[in-house]
Scaffold this motif. Sequence first.
Motif, PDB file in Angstrom:
ATOM      1  N   HIS A 195       0.858  -1.190   0.000  1.00  0.00           N
ATOM      2  CA  HIS A 195       0.000   0.000   0.000  1.00  0.00           C
ATOM      3  C   HIS A 195       0.894   1.240   0.000  1.00  0.00           C
ATOM      4  O   HIS A 195       1.885   1.290   0.738  1.00  0.00           O
ATOM      5  CB  HIS A 195      -0.881   0.074   1.252  1.00  0.00           C
ATOM      6  CG  HIS A 195      -1.818  -1.087   1.404  1.00  0.00           C
ATOM      7  ND1 HIS A 195      -1.398  -2.329   1.822  1.00  0.00           N
ATOM      8  CD2 HIS A 195      -3.148  -1.188   1.177  1.00  0.00           C
ATOM      9  CE1 HIS A 195      -2.442  -3.146   1.853  1.00  0.00           C
ATOM     10  NE2 HIS A 195      -3.516  -2.485   1.464  1.00  0.00           N
ATOM     11  N   GLU A 224      -9.594   7.024  13.582  1.00  0.00           N
ATOM     12  CA  GLU A 224      -9.767   6.408  12.265  1.00  0.00           C
ATOM     13  C   GLU A 224      -9.262   7.334  11.159  1.00  0.00           C
ATOM     14  O   GLU A 224     -10.023   7.743  10.282  1.00  0.00           O
ATOM     15  CB  GLU A 224     -11.241   6.095  12.011  1.00  0.00           C
ATOM     16  CG  GLU A 224     -11.838   5.082  12.953  1.00  0.00           C
ATOM     17  CD  GLU A 224     -13.310   4.826  12.620  1.00  0.00           C
ATOM     18  OE1 GLU A 224     -13.611   3.715  12.159  1.00  0.00           O
ATOM     19  OE2 GLU A 224     -14.127   5.750  12.808  1.00  0.00           O
ATOM     20  N   GLY A 230      -9.068   1.281  17.308  1.00  0.00           N
ATOM     21  CA  GLY A 230     -10.157   1.975  16.604  1.00  0.00           C
ATOM     22  C   GLY A 230     -10.573   3.278  17.264  1.00  0.00           C
ATOM     23  O   GLY A 230     -11.601   3.861  16.918  1.00  0.00           O
ATOM     24  N   HIS A 264      -3.104   0.779  -4.102  1.00  0.00           N
ATOM     25  CA  HIS A 264      -3.121  -0.608  -3.643  1.00  0.00           C
ATOM     26  C   HIS A 264      -2.378  -1.431  -4.689  1.00  0.00           C
ATOM     27  O   HIS A 264      -2.833  -1.563  -5.808  1.00  0.00           O
ATOM     28  CB  HIS A 264      -4.566  -1.089  -3.479  1.00  0.00           C
ATOM     29  CG  HIS A 264      -4.673  -2.352  -2.692  1.00  0.00           C
ATOM     30  ND1 HIS A 264      -5.864  -2.865  -2.247  1.00  0.00           N
ATOM     31  CD2 HIS A 264      -3.724  -3.222  -2.271  1.00  0.00           C
ATOM     32  CE1 HIS A 264      -5.638  -3.970  -1.569  1.00  0.00           C
ATOM     33  NE2 HIS A 264      -4.354  -4.215  -1.578  1.00  0.00           N
ATOM     34  N   ASP A 294      -4.227  -7.610   4.513  1.00  0.00           N
ATOM     35  CA  ASP A 294      -5.579  -7.326   4.045  1.00  0.00           C
ATOM     36  C   ASP A 294      -6.496  -6.866   5.174  1.00  0.00           C
ATOM     37  O   ASP A 294      -7.709  -6.791   5.029  1.00  0.00           O
ATOM     38  CB  ASP A 294      -6.171  -8.567   3.367  1.00  0.00           C
ATOM     39  CG  ASP A 294      -5.376  -8.951   2.133  1.00  0.00           C
ATOM     40  OD1 ASP A 294      -4.999  -8.027   1.379  1.00  0.00           O
ATOM     41  OD2 ASP A 294      -5.115 -10.145   1.931  1.00  0.00           O
ATOM     42  N   ASP A 295      -5.893  -6.513   6.317  1.00  0.00           N
ATOM     43  CA  ASP A 295      -6.676  -6.076   7.471  1.00  0.00           C
ATOM     44  C   ASP A 295      -7.450  -4.800   7.136  1.00  0.00           C
ATOM     45  O   ASP A 295      -6.977  -3.939   6.393  1.00  0.00           O
ATOM     46  CB  ASP A 295      -5.735  -5.817   8.649  1.00  0.00           C
ATOM     47  CG  ASP A 295      -6.476  -5.732   9.965  1.00  0.00           C
ATOM     48  OD1 ASP A 295      -6.472  -6.730  10.707  1.00  0.00           O
ATOM     49  OD2 ASP A 295      -7.061  -4.664  10.251  1.00  0.00           O
ATOM     50  N   ALA A 296      -8.652  -4.698   7.724  1.00  0.00           N
ATOM     51  CA  ALA A 296      -9.497  -3.520   7.476  1.00  0.00           C
ATOM     52  C   ALA A 296      -8.855  -2.233   7.992  1.00  0.00           C
ATOM     53  O   ALA A 296      -9.235  -1.140   7.586  1.00  0.00           O
ATOM     54  CB  ALA A 296     -10.862  -3.719   8.132  1.00  0.00           C
ATOM     55  N   LEU A 297      -7.888  -2.352   8.896  1.00  0.00           N
ATOM     56  CA  LEU A 297      -7.240  -1.165   9.451  1.00  0.00           C
ATOM     57  C   LEU A 297      -6.153  -0.594   8.550  1.00  0.00           C
ATOM     58  O   LEU A 297      -5.540   0.431   8.878  1.00  0.00           O
ATOM     59  CB  LEU A 297      -6.619  -1.498  10.815  1.00  0.00           C
ATOM     60  CG  LEU A 297      -7.586  -1.763  11.956  1.00  0.00           C
ATOM     61  CD1 LEU A 297      -6.808  -2.246  13.190  1.00  0.00           C
ATOM     62  CD2 LEU A 297      -8.374  -0.503  12.292  1.00  0.00           C
ATOM     63  N   MET A 298      -5.905  -1.249   7.408  1.00  0.00           N
ATOM     64  CA  MET A 298      -4.767  -0.842   6.583  1.00  0.00           C
ATOM     65  C   MET A 298      -4.759   0.645   6.210  1.00  0.00           C
ATOM     66  O   MET A 298      -3.719   1.292   6.301  1.00  0.00           O
ATOM     67  CB  MET A 298      -4.713  -1.732   5.333  1.00  0.00           C
ATOM     68  CG  MET A 298      -3.328  -1.930   4.775  1.00  0.00           C
ATOM     69  SD  MET A 298      -2.088  -2.435   5.973  1.00  0.00           S
ATOM     70  CE  MET A 298      -2.748  -3.992   6.504  1.00  0.00           C
ATOM     71  N   PRO A 299      -5.908   1.242   5.811  1.00  0.00           N
ATOM     72  CA  PRO A 299      -5.860   2.680   5.495  1.00  0.00           C
ATOM     73  C   PRO A 299      -5.388   3.526   6.685  1.00  0.00           C
ATOM     74  O   PRO A 299      -4.548   4.427   6.518  1.00  0.00           O
ATOM     75  CB  PRO A 299      -7.313   3.006   5.110  1.00  0.00           C
ATOM     76  CG  PRO A 299      -7.870   1.711   4.618  1.00  0.00           C
ATOM     77  CD  PRO A 299      -7.227   0.659   5.490  1.00  0.00           C
ATOM     78  N   SER A 300      -5.895   3.235   7.862  1.00  0.00           N
ATOM     79  CA  SER A 300      -5.479   4.033   9.025  1.00  0.00           C
ATOM     80  C   SER A 300      -4.011   3.791   9.378  1.00  0.00           C
ATOM     81  O   SER A 300      -3.285   4.710   9.750  1.00  0.00           O
ATOM     82  CB  SER A 300      -6.367   3.721  10.228  1.00  0.00           C
ATOM     83  OG  SER A 300      -7.650   4.308  10.059  1.00  0.00           O
ATOM     84  N   ARG A 356      -9.903   7.282   7.189  1.00  0.00           N
ATOM     85  CA  ARG A 356     -11.088   7.799   6.486  1.00  0.00           C
ATOM     86  C   ARG A 356     -10.754   8.967   5.564  1.00  0.00           C
ATOM     87  O   ARG A 356     -11.594   9.389   4.772  1.00  0.00           O
ATOM     88  CB  ARG A 356     -12.151   8.196   7.507  1.00  0.00           C
ATOM     89  CG  ARG A 356     -12.688   6.966   8.269  1.00  0.00           C
ATOM     90  CD  ARG A 356     -13.660   7.353   9.351  1.00  0.00           C
ATOM     91  NE  ARG A 356     -14.874   7.910   8.772  1.00  0.00           N
ATOM     92  CZ  ARG A 356     -15.795   8.567   9.473  1.00  0.00           C
ATOM     93  NH1 ARG A 356     -15.620   8.749  10.770  1.00  0.00           N
ATOM     94  NH2 ARG A 356     -16.867   9.046   8.884  1.00  0.00           N
TER      95      ARG A 356
END
Length: 344
Positions: A34, A311, A308, A343, A139-145, A314
């Motif tokens: 990323h 965030e 969390g 990505h 691939d964790d959902a937290l990757m953007p943060s 976002r």
Amino acid sequence: MRATVMYGAGDVRIENVPDARLIDPTDALVTVTHACICGSDLWPYNQMEHTETGQRMGHEFICVVDAVGADVRTVKAGDLVVAPFAWSDGTCVFCQEGLHTSCLHGGWWARDGIDGGQGEAVRVPQADGTLVVLPVGKDDALMPSLLTLSDVMGTGHHAALAARVGPGKTVTVVGDGAVGLCGVIAAKRLGAEQIIILGRHPDRIALAKEFGATDVVSERGGDAVERVRELTNGFGAHSVLECVGYEQSTVTALSIARPGGAVGRVGLPQQESIPTTLTSFFDNVTIGGGPAPARAYIEQLLPDVLEGTIEPGRVFDRVVSLDEVPDGYRAMNEREAIKVMVHL
Ligand SMILES: [Zn+2]
């Protein structure tokens, strides 16, 4: 390998470049998973003189370690790691003071023969001092943060610290780009009571409010100064975060600081000198800031991202592939996107 190369204003290409490889025993070789496009990448995108050789780009990335040199101890092949926007040894006098951007043996990505983050792979110098292992999968959902810890969240945090944000303080954030929005997150996290954001893009204002902004000022220049004074009993703000770097935004930031207050500058200055010095002098306003030692802040901010509590991811409102990076620059430059993630 393929990587982003800028040849001049508006001219961004994805090209084959020499493969990254280990050179020094303190290096790591990493595959980027990323990356992102930074507001500061838009300065050369608008102003760079054409060159034949081009300039590699990118200084924010998360990657998987492929191999490490003989002296590397803290990361190993297979680790998922985040890289801050400057590389550093982690041991010199300035790193020990938490100012990794002034590392005696460090430097910047995408220049002086060092790879950029907007590409398939990178040779990471001073891998032990630079990289931080992430306790999640790629691939964790937290990757953007987590990706924002490489720059914008650390930079917003730095602005807030330089502006001496703390419990009960009145804060004004100048700039509604990704850094300004992260500045709002940082100000709230540090306990600010009132957070005023200067901005005018509806999508950014909406996000700022969700991040904790209590007031919005959409005026500019003298009108903005007047409006902030109205919102602060006529005094101005204790803490001002300058997240743009233009002369006009700097004048505004200095003009809305309360006597005895502080201005944290993290927008790359587009002028040689600090304007309106007499006002800040007679008001005893502290002027601080500079490039954020993002490496120092990763460990401070990482627990909040993992829990969390914050965030910052976002701020990403568009995701592109490596091939689509030129269009990502265009979209950010035209304010179609707040911040673009790549990505790979
Ligand atoms: Zn150092």
